[in-house]
Design a protein around this motif. Structure first.
Motif, PDB file in Angstrom:
ATOM      1  N   GLU A 127       0.839  -1.197   0.000  1.00  0.00           N
ATOM      2  CA  GLU A 127       0.000   0.000   0.000  1.00  0.00           C
ATOM      3  C   GLU A 127       0.873   1.246   0.000  1.00  0.00           C
ATOM      4  OE1 GLU A 127      -2.776   0.153   3.174  1.00  0.00           O
ATOM      5  OE2 GLU A 127      -3.836  -1.680   2.579  1.00  0.00           O
ATOM      6  N   TYR A 128       0.380   2.274  -0.663  1.00  0.00           N
ATOM      7  CA  TYR A 128       1.018   3.592  -0.588  1.00  0.00           C
ATOM      8  C   TYR A 128       0.341   4.373   0.523  1.00  0.00           C
ATOM      9  CZ  TYR A 128       3.255   7.921  -1.877  1.00  0.00           C
ATOM     10  OH  TYR A 128       4.013   9.064  -1.848  1.00  0.00           O
ATOM     11  N   GLN A 129       1.120   4.884   1.461  1.00  0.00           N
ATOM     12  CA  GLN A 129       0.584   5.615   2.604  1.00  0.00           C
ATOM     13  C   GLN A 129       0.742   7.111   2.361  1.00  0.00           C
ATOM     14  OE1 GLN A 129      -0.861   4.047   5.445  1.00  0.00           O
ATOM     15  NE2 GLN A 129      -0.751   2.288   4.063  1.00  0.00           N
ATOM     16  N   SER A 130      -0.373   7.790   2.159  1.00  0.00           N
ATOM     17  CA  SER A 130      -0.348   9.225   1.890  1.00  0.00           C
ATOM     18  C   SER A 130      -0.519  10.010   3.189  1.00  0.00           C
ATOM     19  CB  SER A 130      -1.467   9.599   0.922  1.00  0.00           C
ATOM     20  OG  SER A 130      -1.518  10.996   0.734  1.00  0.00           O
ATOM     21  N   GLN A 131       0.096  11.192   3.237  1.00  0.00           N
ATOM     22  CA  GLN A 131      -0.057  12.073   4.385  1.00  0.00           C
ATOM     23  C   GLN A 131      -1.054  13.191   4.117  1.00  0.00           C
ATOM     24  OE1 GLN A 131       1.178  11.727   7.410  1.00  0.00           O
ATOM     25  NE2 GLN A 131       2.297   9.868   6.882  1.00  0.00           N
ATOM     26  N   ILE A 189       4.226  -3.756  16.909  1.00  0.00           N
ATOM     27  CA  ILE A 189       3.364  -3.060  17.865  1.00  0.00           C
ATOM     28  C   ILE A 189       2.775  -4.057  18.854  1.00  0.00           C
ATOM     29  CG2 ILE A 189       2.811  -1.222  16.224  1.00  0.00           C
ATOM     30  CD1 ILE A 189       0.115  -2.593  15.758  1.00  0.00           C
ATOM     31  N   ARG A 190       2.308  -3.504  19.988  1.00  0.00           N
ATOM     32  CA  ARG A 190       1.681  -4.295  21.041  1.00  0.00           C
ATOM     33  C   ARG A 190       0.410  -3.581  21.475  1.00  0.00           C
ATOM     34  NH1 ARG A 190       2.775  -7.956  25.108  1.00  0.00           N
ATOM     35  NH2 ARG A 190       1.856  -7.494  27.141  1.00  0.00           N
ATOM     36  N   PRO A 191      -0.727  -4.274  21.519  1.00  0.00           N
ATOM     37  CA  PRO A 191      -1.971  -3.621  21.945  1.00  0.00           C
ATOM     38  C   PRO A 191      -1.827  -2.964  23.308  1.00  0.00           C
ATOM     39  CG  PRO A 191      -2.442  -5.789  21.041  1.00  0.00           C
ATOM     40  CD  PRO A 191      -0.950  -5.691  21.146  1.00  0.00           C
ATOM     41  N   GLY A 192      -2.269  -1.709  23.392  1.00  0.00           N
ATOM     42  CA  GLY A 192      -2.193  -0.971  24.638  1.00  0.00           C
ATOM     43  C   GLY A 192      -0.842  -0.348  24.926  1.00  0.00           C
ATOM     44  N   ASP A 193       0.142  -0.589  24.064  1.00  0.00           N
ATOM     45  CA  ASP A 193       1.482  -0.023  24.250  1.00  0.00           C
ATOM     46  C   ASP A 193       1.734   0.966  23.113  1.00  0.00           C
ATOM     47  OD1 ASP A 193       4.173   0.579  24.516  1.00  0.00           O
ATOM     48  OD2 ASP A 193       4.790  -1.491  24.881  1.00  0.00           O
ATOM     49  N   PRO A 194       1.845   2.268  23.405  1.00  0.00           N
ATOM     50  CA  PRO A 194       2.018   3.253  22.331  1.00  0.00           C
ATOM     51  C   PRO A 194       3.433   3.298  21.765  1.00  0.00           C
ATOM     52  CG  PRO A 194       2.058   4.356  24.448  1.00  0.00           C
ATOM     53  CD  PRO A 194       1.783   2.900  24.733  1.00  0.00           C
ATOM     54  N   SER A 205       2.448  10.023  12.072  1.00  0.00           N
ATOM     55  CA  SER A 205       1.269   9.177  12.132  1.00  0.00           C
ATOM     56  C   SER A 205       0.188   9.866  12.943  1.00  0.00           C
ATOM     57  CB  SER A 205       1.634   7.828  12.775  1.00  0.00           C
ATOM     58  OG  SER A 205       0.507   6.998  12.899  1.00  0.00           O
ATOM     59  N   GLY A 206      -1.047   9.473  12.707  1.00  0.00           N
ATOM     60  CA  GLY A 206      -2.157  10.014  13.491  1.00  0.00           C
ATOM     61  C   GLY A 206      -2.753  11.251  12.880  1.00  0.00           C
ATOM     62  N   SER A 207      -3.735  11.809  13.562  1.00  0.00           N
ATOM     63  CA  SER A 207      -4.413  13.024  13.106  1.00  0.00           C
ATOM     64  C   SER A 207      -4.591  13.978  14.294  1.00  0.00           C
ATOM     65  CB  SER A 207      -5.770  12.673  12.498  1.00  0.00           C
ATOM     66  OG  SER A 207      -6.417  13.817  12.017  1.00  0.00           O
ATOM     67  N   TYR A 239       5.142  12.754  15.331  1.00  0.00           N
ATOM     68  CA  TYR A 239       6.232  11.776  15.351  1.00  0.00           C
ATOM     69  C   TYR A 239       6.288  11.064  16.703  1.00  0.00           C
ATOM     70  CZ  TYR A 239       7.962  13.951  11.072  1.00  0.00           C
ATOM     71  OH  TYR A 239       8.092  14.413   9.793  1.00  0.00           O
ATOM     72  N   HIS A 240       5.164  10.565  17.197  1.00  0.00           N
ATOM     73  CA  HIS A 240       5.027   9.960  18.520  1.00  0.00           C
ATOM     74  C   HIS A 240       6.364   9.509  19.115  1.00  0.00           C
ATOM     75  CE1 HIS A 240       0.733   9.794  17.841  1.00  0.00           C
ATOM     76  NE2 HIS A 240       0.924   9.125  16.728  1.00  0.00           N
ATOM     77  N   ARG A 241       6.559   9.776  20.381  1.00  0.00           N
ATOM     78  CA  ARG A 241       7.728   9.264  21.091  1.00  0.00           C
ATOM     79  C   ARG A 241       7.249   8.548  22.335  1.00  0.00           C
ATOM     80  NH1 ARG A 241      11.943  13.938  22.165  1.00  0.00           N
ATOM     81  NH2 ARG A 241      10.119  14.999  22.962  1.00  0.00           N
ATOM     82  N   PRO A 242       8.002   7.563  22.860  1.00  0.00           N
ATOM     83  CA  PRO A 242       9.247   7.030  22.314  1.00  0.00           C
ATOM     84  C   PRO A 242       9.038   5.815  21.416  1.00  0.00           C
ATOM     85  CG  PRO A 242       8.967   6.233  24.553  1.00  0.00           C
ATOM     86  CD  PRO A 242       7.757   7.110  24.251  1.00  0.00           C
ATOM     87  N   VAL A 243      10.094   5.518  20.668  1.00  0.00           N
ATOM     88  CA  VAL A 243      10.173   4.323  19.832  1.00  0.00           C
ATOM     89  C   VAL A 243      11.439   3.583  20.218  1.00  0.00           C
ATOM     90  CG1 VAL A 243      10.535   3.466  17.482  1.00  0.00           C
ATOM     91  CG2 VAL A 243       8.884   5.295  17.908  1.00  0.00           C
TER      92      VAL A 243
END
Length: 273
Positions: free
Chosen positions: A58-62, A133-138, A217-219, A223-227
């Motif tokens: 898939e192409y992910q558009s911003q 990713i892990r459910p409930g873990d951002p 990511s998101g709306s 750039y959500h932290r941390p990774v």
């Protein structure tokens, strides 16, 4: 059920990953003195051992699909188990990190590479990110692999060629705001996930640090932290033809779809082993 091939590594994330304050990614991995060794949580790969994994491109558009943006990517998304017709492929792929399971959500590509080494001139041509990713873990666990074009690698021997086999959507949409998926939601067959990773997982050198996303990511996008970053030092080859496919998509941007280095930050990298 499909067999799982498990490779455990003593390579660890720094100091209890949450203990290190996050920084913005990407970074020059040897911008500070790397810290090595120590009894830290291990990462283990539990990927589908079948060579018949199926992934949707898939192409992910911003934003609007009428234009290309630098902060976009191409994603390879594992098909959900309930969608798999072949019962051999009903096992999900995941990593364990710090005793927790993080499922492989997708693989996406940056052309050129984002992370760099201060001690080396230039950078690799591309970088693949395996996002877990892990459910409930951002806070995802992202494994990064540098890719360098090879003109001597036969097309049949290029594992990434299963995903990037020909140009699909190279031009912006001409109408509507709904993003068109690559090749109409193209499904790639016969993907061997293990061949997309370094063959010597148990001994391969990695750099680890706590950073951020490099694709927003998101709306609204952020750039959500941390990774939790695990970056393999040694690059893997990718066919020159396949590399050119991705570079062409973002050829209008000087850095391709790679986020520029974020410099001037204080952080710790952990070089292992």
């Amino acid at each position: 059920m499909a067999a799982l091939l498990v490779v455990a590594s003593s390579l660890a994330f720094g100091g209890g990953a949450a203990a290190d304050p996050p920084v913005f990614s990407p970074v020059e991995l040897d911008d500070v003195t790397p810290v090595g060794g120590g009894p830290r949580p291990a990462i283990a790969f539990h990927y589908n051992a079948s060579t018949r994994s199926r992934m949707r491109m898939e192409y992910q558009s911003q934003g609007s699909c009428k234009t290309r943006e630098a902060a976009e990517d191409i994603r390879a998304i594992p098909l959900l188990p309930e969608l798999w017709a072949d019962p051999v492929n009903r096992t999900r792929s995941f990593v364990t990190f710090g005793g927790r399971e993080y499922t492989l959500d997708h693989i996406h590509f940056h052309a050129g590479a984002e992370h760099r080494f201060k001690s080396e001139a230039g950078s690799a041509a591309m970088e693949a990110h395996f996002v877990h990713i892990r459910p409930g873990d951002p806070n995802p666990v992202v494994v990064a692999v540098f890719l360098t074009p090879s003109r001597t690698l036969r097309l049949a021997d290029d594992p990434y060629g299963r995903l990037v086999s020909y140009p699909a959507v190279l031009e912006p949409e001409t109408g509507g705001d709904e993003c068109r998926k690559l090749d109409g939601g193209d499904v790639r067959e016969g993907v061997d996930l293990w061949r997309l990773l370094p063959p010597d997982l148990e001994t391969a050198v990695t750099y680890r640090y706590t950073g951020s996303l490099t694709t927003p990511s998101g709306s609204p996008p952020s750039y959500h932290r941390p990774v939790h970053w695990v970056v393999f030092e040694r690059p893997l080859p990718i066919g020159a033809e396949h590399s050119a496919v991705l570079r062409h998509i973002w050829s209008a941007f000087p850095n391709g779809n790679a986020r520029p280095l974020v410099q001037g930050q204080k952080f710790t990298t952990y070089r292992t082993p």
